[in-house]
Design an enzyme around this catalytic site. Structure first.
Site, mmCIF file in Angstrom:
data_model
loop_
_atom_site.group_PDB
_atom_site.id
_atom_site.type_symbol
_atom_site.label_atom_id
_atom_site.label_comp_id
_atom_site.label_asym_id
_atom_site.label_seq_id
_atom_site.Cartn_x
_atom_site.Cartn_y
_atom_site.Cartn_z
ATOM 1 N N LYS A 185 0.900 -1.170 0.000
ATOM 2 C CA LYS A 185 0.000 0.000 0.000
ATOM 3 C C LYS A 185 0.930 1.208 0.000
ATOM 4 O O LYS A 185 1.436 1.611 1.029
ATOM 5 C CB LYS A 185 -0.886 -0.015 1.251
ATOM 6 C CG LYS A 185 -2.195 0.746 1.121
ATOM 7 C CD LYS A 185 -2.076 2.195 0.717
ATOM 8 C CE LYS A 185 -1.757 3.119 1.865
ATOM 9 N NZ LYS A 185 -1.475 4.508 1.450
ATOM 10 N N GLU A 260 9.263 1.882 11.192
ATOM 11 C CA GLU A 260 10.377 2.784 10.916
ATOM 12 C C GLU A 260 9.796 4.192 10.956
ATOM 13 O O GLU A 260 9.082 4.592 10.022
ATOM 14 C CB GLU A 260 10.944 2.432 9.519
ATOM 15 C CG GLU A 260 12.225 3.120 9.193
ATOM 16 C CD GLU A 260 13.213 2.928 10.300
ATOM 17 O OE1 GLU A 260 13.625 3.949 10.859
ATOM 18 O OE2 GLU A 260 13.555 1.774 10.630
ATOM 19 N N CYS A 294 13.873 10.913 6.716
ATOM 20 C CA CYS A 294 13.795 10.636 8.160
ATOM 21 C C CYS A 294 15.183 10.764 8.791
ATOM 22 O O CYS A 294 15.302 10.920 10.003
ATOM 23 C CB CYS A 294 13.154 9.294 8.433
ATOM 24 S SG CYS A 294 13.794 7.995 7.421
ATOM 25 N N GLU A 394 10.044 16.390 14.947
ATOM 26 C CA GLU A 394 10.424 16.194 13.544
ATOM 27 C C GLU A 394 9.638 17.182 12.673
ATOM 28 O O GLU A 394 8.411 17.242 12.731
ATOM 29 C CB GLU A 394 10.111 14.757 13.112
ATOM 30 C CG GLU A 394 10.612 14.473 11.717
ATOM 31 C CD GLU A 394 10.443 13.016 11.301
ATOM 32 O OE1 GLU A 394 9.332 12.491 11.474
ATOM 33 O OE2 GLU A 394 11.419 12.421 10.823
HETATM 34 P P1 ADP Z 1 3.691 10.765 6.326
HETATM 35 O O1 ADP Z 1 3.472 11.880 7.288
HETATM 36 O O2 ADP Z 1 5.106 10.427 6.031
HETATM 37 O O3 ADP Z 1 2.802 10.818 5.107
HETATM 38 P P2 ADP Z 1 1.932 8.752 7.367
HETATM 39 O O4 ADP Z 1 2.190 7.921 8.562
HETATM 40 O O5 ADP Z 1 0.743 9.620 7.356
HETATM 41 O O6 ADP Z 1 3.282 9.507 7.157
HETATM 42 O O7 ADP Z 1 1.850 7.835 6.058
HETATM 43 C C1 ADP Z 1 2.744 6.817 5.728
HETATM 44 C C2 ADP Z 1 1.966 5.693 5.087
HETATM 45 O O8 ADP Z 1 1.051 5.172 6.042
HETATM 46 C C3 ADP Z 1 1.117 6.100 3.884
HETATM 47 O O9 ADP Z 1 1.138 5.072 2.928
HETATM 48 C C4 ADP Z 1 -0.260 6.269 4.485
HETATM 49 O O10 ADP Z 1 -1.304 6.114 3.554
HETATM 50 C C5 ADP Z 1 -0.273 5.139 5.505
HETATM 51 N N1 ADP Z 1 -1.215 5.328 6.619
HETATM 52 C C6 ADP Z 1 -1.621 6.488 7.201
HETATM 53 N N2 ADP Z 1 -2.503 6.237 8.189
HETATM 54 C C7 ADP Z 1 -2.663 4.885 8.245
HETATM 55 C C8 ADP Z 1 -3.444 4.001 9.068
HETATM 56 N N3 ADP Z 1 -4.244 4.454 10.038
HETATM 57 N N4 ADP Z 1 -3.360 2.676 8.834
HETATM 58 C C9 ADP Z 1 -2.538 2.184 7.877
HETATM 59 N N5 ADP Z 1 -1.798 2.968 7.070
HETATM 60 C C10 ADP Z 1 -1.850 4.296 7.246
#
Ligand code: ADP
Length: 504
Positions: A185, A260, A294, A394
């Site tokens: 995903k 991570e 990161c 961050e």
């Molecule tokens: P960033 O701030 O780097 O975008 P996120 O943690 O929001 O970090 O997103 C990183 C990945 O995690 C993306 O692929 C996002 O769609 C996915 N993601 C965000 N929220 C969820 C969740 N509740 N469950 C699973 N995947 C998620």
């Protein structure tokens, strides 16, 4: 008029999910647009907004492919990974161009991102022929003992946009080598890169259903993957906030989970350092990928003897960095990923100023032609103290907080004084200082006379404290996440032999 690059991208990066080897629309037919962050009028493509049903279809496809992939000889899985490396190499340039266009890193860095995936494929292809456990003596006569690695099943990979091909490869290649099948995903901001990666893997001969992609957001699509009962493990890279949600869910269902997360990395510059080298490192570490790594250098710790002169040179260097279209070879800094991220970085400029730090460089979105995208000037705060939010949280943007220290002990103390522990760096010519730093710094990665960015794929990657949950990516360490140990005892004595009892 679409450019040549725009025209090729639809077939190069299919705007569909990859499920069981087919490129499919979402069952809801809903899509969302991926846009170029340097020129928001440029739409890279429309990608499926996948539902729970799409995720289920992808997991079922991966589960169906698992039994034969698991039994496929590991060296032959390695051969397929080597073909992936070759296919990625053949398409390195168009992949890099697509990446620059979709997520804004400069072309030089985008080529590095694809190269990392190539290196990773070669690394795990190489492991294929030495993929084994240990043969050990048994404590009983006429009995053999050994250990072997077994795959987990279907692995869910959830990735961010900042290394849109490298990070999926760090996760997918060791997972596949171990005999797992995967559902990726990817981040909603870099779906085209993920599709292009999937297309290359399919073309290279990864069997149908072994590698699947579902596009969509985190809240629905990502969450459905985490919640799916037939997914054995989740490997996640992203924000700490999301990491905690995922860890909690995985904990409840006892699903294996690798996280991570964030970093607040610091570079220390000692008075005996090679100053031009340390300066070059600080500029690269703080501002490459517009600080959206990161491992970015978001804190610069300068010894009081060199502080003022170093800071002046750092400001001078940052002020001459060329912002612009990342596809232009002359550009040194591309845009931030999206409007929300630019807003977040702007908020931190206000927070820093309110906390009493001195804004010495940048601090705003540039005007003129650069209004076409989410650009932000390289920014430097001076007079920062360790407890300020800009020294603790961050930011994920081109913002560096500069602090002054008196001696090495204080520098290491300040470096360690955050909840994160990903990357770190010290510039010194004194071997004693270097070894003290290696011993006392709390971080998963430490560079001596190098910036905080620049990990290589054959070493473990990850951090301590709230940067993760103890797992490591890359290198041989990644194999520990994507496999289970099986201990095997073969008793050829023809009688019952009781361990710990019949040994006297
Ligand atoms: P960033 O701030 O780097 O975008 P996120 O943690 O929001 O970090 O997103 C990183 C990945 O995690 C993306 O692929 C996002 O769609 C996915 N993601 C965000 N929220 C969820 C969740 N509740 N469950 C699973 N995947 C998620």
């Amino acid at each position: 008029m679409p450019t040549a690059l725009q025209k090729v991208s639809a077939s190069f990066a299919p705007q569909r999910n990859l499920i069981g080897g087919e490129w499919r629309k979402s069952v809801s037919s809903e899509t969302y647009a991926s846009t170029n962050p340097a020129r928001t009028s440029d739409i890279v493509g429309h990608f499926p907004f996948s539902t729970k049903n799409d995720v289920d279809a992808a997991v079922q496809a991966a589960a169906a492919a698992y039994p034969s992939w698991r039994r496929f000889p590991t060296p032959q899985r390695g051969t397929i990974l080597r073909r992936c490396a070759d296919a990625l190499t053949a398409e390195k340039e168009p992949l890099a161009q697509l990446m620059s266009r979709e997520m804004g890193k400069t072309l030089v860095e985008a080529r590095g991102d694809v190269q990392e995936a190539i290196d990773c494929a070669h690394l795990y292809a190489g492991f294929a022929r030495i993929f084994g456990g240990q043969t050990l003596p048994s404590e009983l006569p006429d009995k053999a003992a050994f250990s072997q690695r077994k795959p987990l099943g279907v692995c869910g990979l959830i990735t961010p946009w900042n290394f849109p091909i490298a990070i999926p490869s760090w996760k997918a290649f060791p997972a596949l080598l171990c005999g797992n099948t995967v559902v990726l995903k990817p981040a909603e901001d870099s779906p085209a890169c993920a599709s292009a990666f999937g297309r290359v893997l399919t073309k290279a001969g990864v069997p149908l259903g072994v590698f699947n992609i579902v596009h969509g957001d985190g809240e629905h699509t990502g969450a459905a993957l985490v919640d799916h009962p037939d997914v054995s493990a989740i490997s996640f890279t992203g924000s700490s906030q999301t990491g905690k949600i995922i860890a909690e869910k995985c904990g409840r269902s006892l699903k294996r989970c690798s996280l991570e997360l964030g970093g607040k990395n610091a570079q220390i510059v000692m008075p005996d350092a090679d100053v031009p080298l340390a300066l070059e490192g600080a500029v690269w570490g703080a501002f490459a990928t517009a600080g959206q790594r990161c491992t970015a250098t978001s804190r610069l710790l300068l010894h009081e003897k060199i502080h003022d002169a170093f800071l002046d040179r750092f400001i001078a260097a940052a002020s001459t960095l060329r912002l612009g279209d990342p596809l232009n070879q002359r550009t040194q800094i591309g845009p931030l990923i999206n409007a929300a991220q630019r807003e977040r970085v702007s908020d931190y400029i206000r927070i820093g100023a309110n906390e009493g730090a001195t804004l010495r460089q940048g601090g705003k979105a540039p005007g003129g032609k650069l209004k076409s995208g989410y650009f932000f000037e390289p920014t430097i705060f001076a007079d920062v103290s360790a407890n300020m939010r800009i020294a603790q949280e961050e930011i994920f943007g081109p913002v560096c907080s500069v602090m002054k220290f008196k001696d090495l002990e204080e520098a290491i103390h300040v470096l360690n004084e955050t909840k994160y522990g990903l990357s770190s760096s010290i510039y010194t010519r004194d071997v004693n200082s270097a070894f003290v730093a290696m011993r006392d710094i709390e971080a998963g990665i430490t560079y001596i006379n190098g910036p905080t960015i620049g990990a290589e794929v054959h070493l473990p990657f990850g951090g301590v404290k709230q940067t993760g949950n103890g797992h490591r990516e890359a290198g041989s360490a990644a194999l520990d996440f994507y496999s289970e140990w099986q201990s095997v005892y073969v008793d050829y004595s023809g009688k019952l032999q009781r361990a710990q009892i019949d040994t006297e």
